[in-house]
Each structure stands twice: as structure tokens, then as C-alpha cells.
Design an enzyme around this catalytic site. Structure first.
Site, PDB file in Angstrom:
ATOM      1  N   ASP A 182      36.111  42.639  39.077  1.00  0.00           N
ATOM      2  CA  ASP A 182      36.247  41.191  38.915  1.00  0.00           C
ATOM      3  C   ASP A 182      37.661  40.769  39.308  1.00  0.00           C
ATOM      4  O   ASP A 182      38.643  41.173  38.671  1.00  0.00           O
ATOM      5  CB  ASP A 182      35.972  40.824  37.451  1.00  0.00           C
TER       6      ASP A 182
ATOM      7  N   ASP B 160      33.608  36.520  43.567  1.00  0.00           N
ATOM      8  CA  ASP B 160      34.766  37.254  43.067  1.00  0.00           C
ATOM      9  C   ASP B 160      34.405  38.381  42.107  1.00  0.00           C
ATOM     10  O   ASP B 160      35.279  38.915  41.431  1.00  0.00           O
ATOM     11  CB  ASP B 160      35.769  36.305  42.407  1.00  0.00           C
ATOM     12  N   GLU B 161      33.127  38.765  42.033  1.00  0.00           N
ATOM     13  CA  GLU B 161      32.778  39.881  41.157  1.00  0.00           C
ATOM     14  C   GLU B 161      31.504  40.564  41.620  1.00  0.00           C
ATOM     15  O   GLU B 161      30.640  39.960  42.255  1.00  0.00           O
ATOM     16  CB  GLU B 161      32.629  39.434  39.698  1.00  0.00           C
TER      17      GLU B 161
END
Length: 409
Positions: A23, A113-114
Site C-alpha cells: 500500500d 495505490d494498493e
């Protein structure tokens, strides 16, 4: 005390802790700090009327998303506000996901983003999972210039909790024989499914830690929260999560939203923004060769409370006009509530119940779908010349609004 990189002997492990949750930390703000040296080490707010992202320096003052920028500046007066640069975030995300997929083919993207990564089969060629996680963090920092936190565990749930606990810019492994030691002291808010309302219900009964919830038992939990959520939370409180990393998972919904700030917006303005959202989502739907059945209107009011309204169509569609008609009907029905609550600070639209366009059932008399339509013509123009090439007259001077980057479908 639990520390980063804590490892148990392989002979003690009932199963290998081989799922990574990676993350990126305060993603938008980290990209801005990477690209602008004067922002490094400073409190940074990304957004306009609403904070889309805050650096950890700003979060230390209590700034959260999606807080109003004025409120954020009252908490952190020295913060620097920068406008979002969605293309830069999209490029950074693509670079990071290239590293993920170079690490293992078993990657399940959750957002830009993860992601979850399964590295169970890589021990002989790449080392232990925690070592793989350490190398991944180094590569993201060196090659993309961004901090990333990684949790390593036997299940997706625990890996995600571990990455959150390790933030910012951390690494934490949860060995299988120490899962409950790690999980039970944590606040109940760490459990998936425990939002503000559920947390309040639990706190009123003196349940503040995961271990207390686990000791409560499934039956009493179900009596308080309902059978489904009670069973779900009880299983998580004992670290039970059978889901595996799903590399073939397709998006179950797509959405877009527009922050409006606190200035009063007329009914006509709200409808114009809704038109823009419907156009944008229709384009994305057709580009991914998907169809939808349910349209959801999302609203946020001045006090940051939210409300949704939804409508399910009799048959799946990718028609921009069908989506827009349903969205306008939802907005018209919601206007009395909007007026009563003093207007909106955000309006959003989501398309759910997605399916493959190729499975779309033809209606009698089974005529093939037209290839040349207004939707297809506008799609071709936007694909060739950019999203803002063609816009509705009602949106002239108002802009298209932010288009948040998403993972490829």
C-alpha cells in the site's frame, strides 16, 4: 512486543505467511513531494475544495480525507495546498504495478495505490516472503521514488491490517503462530466491516478491542449486529479468511464523483454535473466492454454525512442515454432531501451489477446492436483527442471535473 520482520520457525508454521498487501503511503501527496523538493518534509494537502490526500506531516495535525480544505488549514495553518495532477498519479501507479508483476504473476489490484501479492511459490528462487517484501519496498523507493508499506501474513485480511499497522513506510510480518497475539489487542475498527455505526454499537457494550469481540461469541454478536455481520466479524476476530489472491478479478462497479465545495449549487447545476458524470462513466463502461444494471446516486452534504439512491434497470445496458435517464430520475427524487439539507458538497454516480457486454441478451426481434451510434462516435473522439474534447453545453465554463485514475479493467 510486535516488531517489523518478526519471523517464526518454518517447523512451527501451520501454513506459510506468503500473502503481501502493498500500500503506497499517502499516494497523491507522496507523488507531489517526490516531484517538488520544496514540499519534502512539509505538510501537504492535495485538493481544491476538499482534501483528496494529505501527507503524514499534515495528518499529524488531525487532517483527514475528505475534509474541507478550510477546515484542514485551520488544523494545520502551515500546510501547502497543491492542485491534483491525475496524470502523474496514473503514471506512478503503472510504474509500481510493473514492479508488482515483475515480483510475482499473482497480483490482485485493489486500487491504483494498493494490491495483494501471493509469493508462496517463490521461496526457492526469491527467498522468504518477508525478504521478497523487503526487496519490493526497496525497488519501489529506488525506481519510482515513493514510500510503500507492506504487510505479510497467511491471509489477505491480516496482510492488510499488518500493512496499515506498519505505516508509514514500514514492513510487518505476522507469523501464523502469532496471529491472535497480533490481532486481539487492536481496536475493533481494524476489522473489515466495522464502520462508524457498528463501532458505536460495540463501544456502547464495552467492546473496544478485537479480542473482546472474539470472546463475545458469534451468537451474542449476531443478536446485536445481525446474523451476517455477526458471523463475518466473529470469523475475522479469529483470523479466519479463506479468500485467495484473485488475479482474474474484474471490477464489480465503476464510479465517478465531483466535489462541489460549499457554494450553493442550483438544481440546474447539479443536473449538469450529473450529465458529465454519466458521460464519463458511459465511456469507461463501453471501453471495458461491460454493461451495467444498477445506477447509484451518491451525495455528500455540508456536514459530511452521506446518502445514496439507486435504481436497477430491467435489462443490462451500456447506453449513455439509459444511464443518464436513470441518474436524472434519481436526482429528481432526491432534490427535496438536498434542499432540506442545504445543498451538496459532492455528487457522485456509480454503475454496479456489471457484466460482460458479450453476454448482453438481445431483445426481440434479435436485431444486432448498431455499430455506429452517438455513443460510439463520441467515444472515438474522446479516445483520439482526450476526455475534454467534447462536452455538454451545460458544462461550458465549469470544466469536466476531476477524473480519478483507476486500474485497468
Amino acid at each position: 512486543m510486535f516488531v517489523s520482520g518478526l519471523i517464526a520457525s518454518s517447523r512451527e508454521r501451520p501454513e506459510q505467511a506468503a500473502i503481501l498487501h502493498a500500500d503506497l503511503d499517502s499516494f497523491y501527496a507522496s507523488v507531489e513531494q517526490r516531484d517538488n523538493p520544496r514540499l519534502r518534509g512539509r505538510a501537504v494537502l492535495v485538493g481544491g475544495g476538499v482534501v483528496l490526500a494529505a501527507s503524514y506531516e499534515a495528518k499529524a495535525f488531525g487532517v483527514r480525507t475528505p475534509m474541507n480544505v478550510r477546515q484542514a488549514l485551520s488544523l494545520c495553518p502551515n500546510a501547502i495546498v497543491v492542485p491534483p495532477r491525475m496524470s502523474a498519479y496514473s503514471q506512478a501507479s503503472k510504474a509500481v504495478f510493473e514492479i508488482f508483476r515483475d515480483t510475482t504473476p499473482e497480483v490482485e489490484g485493489i486500487s491504483i495505490d494498493e494490491a495483494f501479492l501471493d509469493v508462496a511459490g517463490l521461496r526457492r528462487i526469491a527467498g522468504a516472503p518477508v525478504d521478497i517484501a523487503r526487496d519490493l519496498r526497496t525497488r519501489v523507493r529506488t525506481e519510482v521514488g515513493l514510500p510503500i508499506s507492506v504487510g505479510v501474513a497467511r491471509t489477505k485480511f491480516l496482510a492488510k491490517v499488518a500493512s496499515a499497522v506498519s505505516k508509514p513506510d514500514g514492513l510487518l510480518e505476522v507469523p501464523p503462530d502469532q496471529e491472535l497475539e497480533f490481532l486481539h489487542p487492536l481496536p475493533v475498527e481494524r476489522l473489515w466491516g466495522v464502520g462508524e455505526v457498528t463501532a458505536r454499537e460495540l463501544h456502547e457494550r464495552g467492546i473496544t478491542k478485537v479480542g473482546q469481540l472474539a470472546d463475545m461469541g458469534e451468537g451474542p454478536l449476531a443478536a446485536v449486529l445481525g446474523p451476517a455481520i455477526g458471523k463475518h466479524l466473529y470469523a475475522l476476530s479469529w483470523a479466519r479468511d479463506p479468500r485467495r489472491v484473485d488475479t482474474g478479478r474484474r471490477r464489480r462497479s465503476i464510479g465517478a464523483q465531483r466535489a462541489l465545495g460549499r457554494r450553493h449549487r442550483s438544481d440546474e447545476e447539479l443536473e449538469a454535473y450529473l450529465h458529465g458524470l454519466a458521460d464519463r462513466l458511459g465511456h469507461r463502461l463501453r471501453k471495458a466492454r461491460r454493461v451495467c444494471r444498477t445506477i447509484v446516486l451518491r451525495m455528500r452534504f455540508d456536514d459530511f454525512t452521506r446518502a445514496t439512491r439507486s435504481h436497477t434497470l430491467p435489462e443490462a445496458t451500456d447506453s449513455g442515454q439509459a444511464v443518464l435517464r436513470a441518474a436524472r430520475t434519481l436526482l429528481a427524487a432526491a432534490l427535496p432531501l438536498i434542499h432540506e439539507r442545504g445543498g451538496l458538497t459532492l455528487i457522485g454516480l456509480s454503475l454496479t451489477n456489471l457484466d460482460h457486454a458479450d453476454t448482453m441478451q438481445l431483445s426481440l426481434p434479435f436485431e444486432p446492436r448498431a455499430e455506429s451510434t452517438l455513443d460510439s462516435t463520441l467515444d472515438a473522439l474522446r479516445d483520439r483527442f482526450g476526455a475534454g474534447t467534447v462536452t455538454r453545453a451545460a458544462l461550458l465554463g465549469k470544466g469536466e471535473g476531476l477524473s480519478v485514475p483507476i486500474l485497468p479493467d
